[in-house]
Design an enzyme around this catalytic site. Structure first.
Site, mmCIF file in Angstrom:
data_model
loop_
_atom_site.group_PDB
_atom_site.id
_atom_site.type_symbol
_atom_site.label_atom_id
_atom_site.label_comp_id
_atom_site.label_asym_id
_atom_site.label_seq_id
_atom_site.Cartn_x
_atom_site.Cartn_y
_atom_site.Cartn_z
ATOM 1 C CB THR A 133 18.622 -10.970 -3.906
ATOM 2 O OG1 THR A 133 17.418 -10.533 -4.110
ATOM 3 C CG2 THR A 133 19.467 -10.023 -2.963
ATOM 4 C CG ASP A 134 14.926 -9.350 -7.680
ATOM 5 O OD1 ASP A 134 15.093 -9.613 -6.562
ATOM 6 O OD2 ASP A 134 14.084 -9.649 -8.294
ATOM 7 C CD GLU A 135 14.526 -8.634 -1.871
ATOM 8 O OE1 GLU A 135 14.453 -7.913 -0.951
ATOM 9 O OE2 GLU A 135 13.779 -9.714 -1.722
ATOM 10 C CB SER A 162 23.483 -7.582 4.335
ATOM 11 O OG SER A 162 22.235 -8.366 4.042
ATOM 12 C CE LYS A 163 22.666 -12.285 -0.973
ATOM 13 N NZ LYS A 163 23.380 -13.730 -0.752
ATOM 14 N NE ARG A 291 8.680 -6.927 3.909
ATOM 15 C CZ ARG A 291 8.843 -7.872 3.127
ATOM 16 N NH1 ARG A 291 9.381 -7.522 1.739
ATOM 17 N NH2 ARG A 291 8.854 -9.038 3.479
ATOM 18 N N GLY A 293 9.547 0.832 4.487
ATOM 19 C CA GLY A 293 10.462 0.904 3.167
ATOM 20 C C GLY A 293 10.036 -0.179 2.080
HETATM 21 P P1 NAD Z 1 17.144 -19.707 3.391
HETATM 22 O O1 NAD Z 1 17.230 -18.610 4.644
HETATM 23 O O2 NAD Z 1 16.105 -20.638 3.366
HETATM 24 O O3 NAD Z 1 18.486 -20.482 3.590
HETATM 25 C C1 NAD Z 1 19.827 -20.126 4.059
HETATM 26 C C2 NAD Z 1 20.691 -21.243 4.865
HETATM 27 O O4 NAD Z 1 21.828 -20.512 4.960
HETATM 28 C C3 NAD Z 1 20.195 -21.953 5.782
HETATM 29 O O5 NAD Z 1 20.250 -23.212 5.769
HETATM 30 C C4 NAD Z 1 20.974 -21.345 6.938
HETATM 31 O O6 NAD Z 1 21.335 -22.350 7.999
HETATM 32 C C5 NAD Z 1 22.247 -21.094 6.323
HETATM 33 N N1 NAD Z 1 23.146 -20.161 7.109
HETATM 34 C C6 NAD Z 1 22.846 -18.967 7.461
HETATM 35 N N2 NAD Z 1 23.754 -18.165 7.829
HETATM 36 C C7 NAD Z 1 25.023 -19.180 7.753
HETATM 37 C C8 NAD Z 1 26.365 -19.099 8.245
HETATM 38 N N3 NAD Z 1 26.775 -18.096 8.620
HETATM 39 N N4 NAD Z 1 27.131 -20.174 7.709
HETATM 40 C C9 NAD Z 1 26.643 -21.131 7.042
HETATM 41 N N5 NAD Z 1 25.226 -21.293 6.707
HETATM 42 C C10 NAD Z 1 24.512 -20.381 7.141
HETATM 43 O O7 NAD Z 1 17.695 -18.761 2.271
HETATM 44 P P2 NAD Z 1 17.152 -19.160 0.557
HETATM 45 O O8 NAD Z 1 15.842 -18.780 0.263
HETATM 46 O O9 NAD Z 1 17.558 -20.431 0.395
HETATM 47 O O10 NAD Z 1 18.322 -18.438 -0.222
HETATM 48 C C11 NAD Z 1 19.567 -18.798 -0.476
HETATM 49 C C12 NAD Z 1 20.399 -17.924 -1.316
HETATM 50 O O11 NAD Z 1 19.697 -17.503 -2.368
HETATM 51 C C13 NAD Z 1 20.565 -16.523 -0.263
HETATM 52 O O12 NAD Z 1 21.798 -15.894 -0.506
HETATM 53 C C14 NAD Z 1 19.515 -15.404 -0.633
HETATM 54 O O13 NAD Z 1 19.926 -14.137 -0.599
HETATM 55 C C15 NAD Z 1 19.748 -15.995 -2.181
HETATM 56 N N6 NAD Z 1 18.258 -15.473 -2.920
HETATM 57 C C16 NAD Z 1 17.178 -15.977 -2.538
HETATM 58 C C17 NAD Z 1 15.906 -15.769 -3.206
HETATM 59 C C18 NAD Z 1 14.740 -16.158 -2.635
HETATM 60 O O14 NAD Z 1 13.571 -15.733 -3.081
HETATM 61 N N7 NAD Z 1 14.471 -17.140 -1.682
HETATM 62 C C19 NAD Z 1 16.152 -15.005 -4.333
HETATM 63 C C20 NAD Z 1 17.323 -14.692 -5.002
HETATM 64 C C21 NAD Z 1 18.242 -14.800 -4.143
HETATM 65 P P1 TYD Z 2 8.726 -12.405 0.736
HETATM 66 O O1 TYD Z 2 8.282 -13.658 0.376
HETATM 67 O O2 TYD Z 2 8.899 -12.014 2.226
HETATM 68 O O3 TYD Z 2 9.878 -12.115 -0.257
HETATM 69 P P2 TYD Z 2 10.916 -10.743 -0.518
HETATM 70 O O4 TYD Z 2 10.537 -9.457 0.573
HETATM 71 O O5 TYD Z 2 12.014 -10.981 -0.350
HETATM 72 O O6 TYD Z 2 10.273 -10.245 -1.814
HETATM 73 O O7 TYD Z 2 7.489 -11.417 0.434
HETATM 74 C C1 TYD Z 2 7.191 -11.376 -0.884
HETATM 75 C C2 TYD Z 2 6.074 -10.119 -1.240
HETATM 76 O O8 TYD Z 2 5.027 -10.138 -0.405
HETATM 77 C C3 TYD Z 2 6.727 -8.989 -0.621
HETATM 78 O O9 TYD Z 2 6.246 -8.035 -1.421
HETATM 79 C C4 TYD Z 2 6.083 -8.746 0.785
HETATM 80 C C5 TYD Z 2 4.711 -9.306 0.602
HETATM 81 N N1 TYD Z 2 4.189 -10.220 1.852
HETATM 82 C C6 TYD Z 2 2.833 -9.936 2.156
HETATM 83 O O10 TYD Z 2 2.205 -9.104 1.585
HETATM 84 N N2 TYD Z 2 2.307 -10.731 3.349
HETATM 85 C C7 TYD Z 2 3.241 -11.580 3.744
HETATM 86 O O11 TYD Z 2 2.722 -12.254 4.959
HETATM 87 C C8 TYD Z 2 4.632 -11.809 3.505
HETATM 88 C C9 TYD Z 2 5.590 -12.747 4.178
HETATM 89 C C10 TYD Z 2 5.069 -10.930 2.284
#
Ligand code: NAD
Ligand code: TYD
Length: 352
Positions: A133-135, A162-163, A291, A293
């Protein structure tokens, strides 16, 4: 050939598996623990597809993962499995340390063992692609340049820390053991099958239910947004042609404040599904406590993947977000199975 995808029942992982099998006949082994975020309903269209083999399990289960690798001899591991929600990491960081750090470590160990025991072309072609992630780069001031791959890591939440740790482990396995790894750092994704705890699906769901739309703090935090299938395509490009040991930032060149995202979602809903009483969805917006931080701004400079690998997003925010709203309108049963908990029944039925 075969690929091993982890976390393929989650939001991005399931989109990746569906897109992959939509264009390739290369089998996928899908290893997922099925936490609350894993949803087999995402994969229902693959139920009878012999190219998709689902295995319920933990990436940290070294015995299981080593067995899977020895049996299927994947040419690549693509690691999506993670705890992914910042708010949950604030309330309970333990699972994030366990899966994102320890889990990635065990997965790396299993992959290293398999890779070392292989030889010739199989060894030369093997890839471990870590999805991040970019975070990890922390937060930006309003006028600072977007994150490049050389930005310092400054994670601020238990999730991003953690990432970041997992990214460091992946890097170290390349530097120390010569493992053929690749890392991608992507901005906020949106699209079909996103669990309704994240901003976009939560706002759509609450709006349709006539519930308040919670905006943290002043709503002026900035995120870069990318349609999920663009992220999946970028991962395919990195897998195909990325330079070993490198990291690639992936983003939509599309910074928006949270309040602008929510207003845009409301406007699309006003058009596609007007409220019965004629009022506007944005009347439901409610500013709530921020939120802890909360990072102010993320922005991705995606020049490297563009210049080196020729990737650029196919969707603009306008086209992607409209498709997304339409998908949630067309798939209300998918959402209600999550909110009433019945999406877990599949798990109970098969794994009780
Ligand atoms: P998600 O939470 O929707 O899905 C995570 C999946 O991993 C779930 O199906 C869960 O059951 C599985 N999982 C969790 N712990 C596990 C374990 N110990 N062993 C096997 N499977 C396990 O997450 P997502 O949004 O699809 O994100 C996927 C990846 O992309 C993550 O690594 C996240 O950090 C990264 N990412 C997400 C975003 C975003 O905007 N969602 C952006 C950038 C990077
Ligand atoms: P989120 O979808 O949780 O992704 P991330 O925290 O990984 O960026 O949140 C996106 C943005 O929206 C983040 O700045 C937090 C904000 N947010 C709200 O303002 N209200 C909400 O109910 C949620 C879930 C997020």
């Amino acid at each position: 050939m075969t690929i091993l995808v982890t976390g393929g029942a989650g939001f991005i992982g399931s989109n990746f598996v569906l897109d992959w099998l939509g264009k390739s006949d290369e089998p996928v082994i899908n290893l997922d623990k099925l936490t609350y975020a894993g949803n087999m309903e995402n994969l229902v269209t693959l139920q009878d597809n012999p190219l998709h083999q689902f295995v319920r399990g933990d990436i940290g289960d070294a015995l299981l993962v080593s067995e899977l690798m020895a049996l299927h001899r994947p040419r690549a591991v693509i690691n999506f499995a993670a705890e992914s929600h910042v708010d949950r990491s604030i309330h309970g960081p333990g699972e994030f340390i366990q899966t994102n750090i320890m889990g990635t470590f065990h997965l790396l160990e299993s992959a290293r063992e398999f890779w070392l025991a292989s030889s010739g072309l199989e060894q030369a072609n093997f890839r471990f692609l870590h999805v991040s992630t970019d975070e990890v780069y922390g937060t930006l001031e309003a006028l600072e340049p977007a994150f490049t791959e050389t930005n310092r890591y400054q994670p601020n939440s238990p999730y991003s820390a953690s990432k970041a740790s997992s990214d460091h482990l992946v890097r170290a396995y390349h530097h120390t053991y010569g493992m053929p790894v690749l890392t991608t750092n992507c901005s906020n994704n949106y699209g079909p099958f996103q669990f309704p705890e994240k901003l976009v699906p939560l706002v759509i769901h609450n709006a349709l239910a006539g519930k308040p739309l919670p905006i943290y703090g002043d709503g002026l935090q900035v995120r870069d947004w990318l349609y999920v299938s663009d992220h999946c395509e970028a991962i395919c490009r990195v897998l195909e042609a990325g330079r070993l040991g490198e990291t690639y930032n992936i983003g939509g060149w599309n910074e928006k404040t949270n309040i602008d995202v929510v207003i845009q979602l409301c406007a699309i809903l006003d058009e596609l599904k007007p409220r019965a009483d004629g009022s506007a969805y944005k009347d439901l917006i409610s500013f709530v406590t921020d939120r802890p931080g909360h990072d102010r701004r993320y922005a991705i400079d995606a020049s490297k993947i563009g210049n080196e690998l020729g990737w650029k997003p196919a969707e603009t925010f306008e086209t992607g977000i409209r498709k997304t709203v339409q998908w949630y309108l067309d798939n209300q049963a998918w959402v209600s199975h999550i909110t009433d908990g019945s999406y877990r029944n599949w798990v109970e039925m098969h794994y009780s």
